[in-house]
Design a protein around this motif. Sequence first.
Motif, PDB file in Angstrom:
ATOM      1  N   ALA A 242     -16.961  -8.635  -4.409  1.00 24.90           N
ATOM      2  CA  ALA A 242     -17.156  -8.078  -3.178  1.00 24.90           C
ATOM      3  C   ALA A 242     -18.315  -7.200  -3.030  1.00 24.90           C
ATOM      4  N   ASP A 243     -18.393  -6.569  -1.867  1.00 23.59           N
ATOM      5  CA  ASP A 243     -19.599  -5.917  -1.581  1.00 23.59           C
ATOM      6  C   ASP A 243     -19.340  -4.488  -2.083  1.00 23.59           C
ATOM      7  N   SER A 244     -18.225  -4.021  -2.052  1.00 22.54           N
ATOM      8  CA  SER A 244     -17.640  -2.718  -2.691  1.00 22.54           C
ATOM      9  C   SER A 244     -16.459  -2.852  -3.575  1.00 22.54           C
ATOM     10  N   LEU A 245     -15.900  -1.825  -4.024  1.00 22.24           N
ATOM     11  CA  LEU A 245     -14.562  -1.867  -4.832  1.00 22.24           C
ATOM     12  C   LEU A 245     -13.576  -2.519  -3.986  1.00 22.24           C
ATOM     13  N   PHE A 246     -12.628  -3.404  -4.892  1.00 26.15           N
ATOM     14  CA  PHE A 246     -11.702  -4.181  -4.099  1.00 26.15           C
ATOM     15  C   PHE A 246     -10.438  -3.238  -3.509  1.00 26.15           C
ATOM     16  N   LEU A 247     -10.186  -2.297  -4.214  1.00 27.19           N
ATOM     17  CA  LEU A 247      -8.749  -1.670  -3.808  1.00 27.19           C
ATOM     18  C   LEU A 247      -9.287  -0.537  -2.864  1.00 27.19           C
ATOM     19  N   PRO A 248      -8.478   0.026  -1.865  1.00 26.60           N
ATOM     20  CA  PRO A 248      -8.962   1.048  -1.060  1.00 26.60           C
ATOM     21  C   PRO A 248      -8.945   2.354  -1.763  1.00 26.60           C
ATOM     22  N   THR A 249      -9.987   3.170  -1.363  1.00 26.18           N
ATOM     23  CA  THR A 249     -10.001   4.530  -2.030  1.00 26.18           C
ATOM     24  C   THR A 249      -8.784   5.549  -1.886  1.00 26.18           C
ATOM     25  N   THR A 250      -8.029   5.283  -0.782  1.00 24.00           N
ATOM     26  CA  THR A 250      -7.028   5.992  -0.304  1.00 24.00           C
ATOM     27  C   THR A 250      -5.726   5.836  -1.206  1.00 24.00           C
ATOM     28  N   GLU A 251      -5.877   4.633  -2.191  1.00 23.66           N
ATOM     29  CA  GLU A 251      -4.890   4.679  -2.965  1.00 23.66           C
ATOM     30  C   GLU A 251      -4.856   5.178  -4.234  1.00 23.66           C
ATOM     31  N   ASN A 252      -6.077   6.008  -4.510  1.00 23.08           N
ATOM     32  CA  ASN A 252      -6.460   6.822  -5.817  1.00 23.08           C
ATOM     33  C   ASN A 252      -6.047   5.857  -6.992  1.00 23.08           C
ATOM     34  N   VAL A 253      -7.068   4.969  -6.920  1.00 24.72           N
ATOM     35  CA  VAL A 253      -6.724   3.871  -8.071  1.00 24.72           C
ATOM     36  C   VAL A 253      -8.328   3.744  -8.854  1.00 24.72           C
ATOM     37  N   ALA A 254      -9.174   4.828  -8.670  1.00 19.99           N
ATOM     38  CA  ALA A 254     -10.497   4.634  -9.128  1.00 19.99           C
ATOM     39  C   ALA A 254     -10.449   4.306 -10.719  1.00 19.99           C
TER      40      ALA A 254
ATOM     41  N   LEU B 198       0.900  -1.021   0.029  1.00 19.01           N
ATOM     42  CA  LEU B 198      -0.002   0.097  -0.140  1.00 19.01           C
ATOM     43  C   LEU B 198       0.903   1.409   0.061  1.00 19.01           C
ATOM     44  N   GLU B 199       0.594   2.520  -0.902  1.00 17.12           N
ATOM     45  CA  GLU B 199       1.104   3.503  -0.735  1.00 17.12           C
ATOM     46  C   GLU B 199       0.673   4.477   0.384  1.00 17.12           C
ATOM     47  N   ASN B 200      -0.539   4.323   0.696  1.00 13.41           N
ATOM     48  CA  ASN B 200      -0.853   5.388   1.444  1.00 13.41           C
ATOM     49  C   ASN B 200      -1.511   4.611   3.075  1.00 13.41           C
ATOM     50  N   SER B 201      -0.974   3.925   3.272  1.00  8.55           N
ATOM     51  CA  SER B 201      -1.536   3.208   4.475  1.00  8.55           C
ATOM     52  C   SER B 201      -0.248   2.267   5.418  1.00  8.55           C
ATOM     53  N   GLY B 202      -0.190   2.421   6.795  1.00  9.32           N
ATOM     54  CA  GLY B 202       0.657   1.479   7.223  1.00  9.32           C
ATOM     55  C   GLY B 202       0.317   0.183   7.777  1.00  9.32           C
ATOM     56  N   GLU B 203      -0.940  -0.107   7.606  1.00 10.36           N
ATOM     57  CA  GLU B 203      -1.767  -1.065   8.190  1.00 10.36           C
ATOM     58  C   GLU B 203      -2.317  -2.012   7.179  1.00 10.36           C
ATOM     59  N   LYS B 204      -2.557  -3.436   7.689  1.00  7.94           N
ATOM     60  CA  LYS B 204      -3.075  -4.342   6.660  1.00  7.94           C
ATOM     61  C   LYS B 204      -4.347  -3.907   6.271  1.00  7.94           C
TER      62      LYS B 204
END
Length: 347
Positions: free
Chosen positions: A200-212, A138-144
């Motif tokens: 998945a119930d929502s988009l796979f990748l976290p929105t914090t990664e700016n990968v829309a 992850l680029e923008n997070s230090g947690e799993k």
Amino acid sequence: MVYAKKVYLIILGIVFLFSNVNAQDGDSNLDTSYIELTDHLFAARLFLTHKFTDLAVRVPNENRTYLFEPNSGLNLGLGFSYQTFTLNIAVPFGFMNQDRQDNWPAYLDLQVHAYPQKWIFDLYGQFYRGYTIDSKYLENSGEKYLREDIKMNSVGLNANYLFWGDKLSLAAAFSQTRIQKKSAISPFIGFEGYVGNAKADSLFLPTTENVANFNFDSSRYLQFGPNAGLAGTLVFWNGFFLTGVASVNYSVGFSEWSRDTVSFKKWGGVPTYLLRGFFGYNDRRFSVNVNYVYKNLNLMVNQPFDQSVNTGNYRLNFIYKFEVSKSFSRKFYKINPMRILSKNIDY
């Protein structure tokens, strides 16, 4: 999911029947200067194993990949092989899997790797529930990144014919039911096919990664095609062996991705590969060995979607082989399910 499991069980039955019948038919054509049969020995097995199916999502034009890993773990198991019959049972004990998420949905990973003489069969039936992305991806997070809602189903079949299988036994390397006495090598050809989906119930990748632009909430695929490769075993130091098997495949089919109400689908062709490695010691009394099977399944690239489904199975085996009494042999022969498939089994 229920339908996929039914398809898997039907294919499993076909492979089970075909592989065991051909194994017995091929015994008479073995070159005994290269391969020794040990079906009359009882092989007790203690093993550690880990199986998985990952989803790799690659960022276009960047050296970055998001790797979704299942909530699986390390399994400790017991098993045995006797009179061509093998049974293994393994359990993921909690003390061996401190990083697994508690109270997540159960998963099922069924992998069959069968090596009758002159043949290689691989059958995959994976039904995973719950995936994570390690913070190092992850680029923008230090947690799993935890996604209990992600579901992935995959069913696949690989079948190969070994041209010089009378001299090379992969069963000796994988299940130690035979002994490879001298080094040997063989090319092979075959066919493979895979079908699967992820939701998945929502988009796979976290929105914090700016990968829309390449995010998605479901995908599915179908791929099939021919393959070819080379297998070989090096025998050295009176019982040690090193076995390698590699094949490449060109699959045709389609991949489809969806997000919200929009779908993206592409038909085409893509190369994939399958690797195996086996190393250890094997004789008529005991065996210690490690083996690894890894299948890379690249999906069709449809910008901005570039993904692969990767399946693996690695195992550490400790095996002790011994003679059994005639009384035990006769009793086991009566209940051995392999006896139904072949009349060549003897006690």
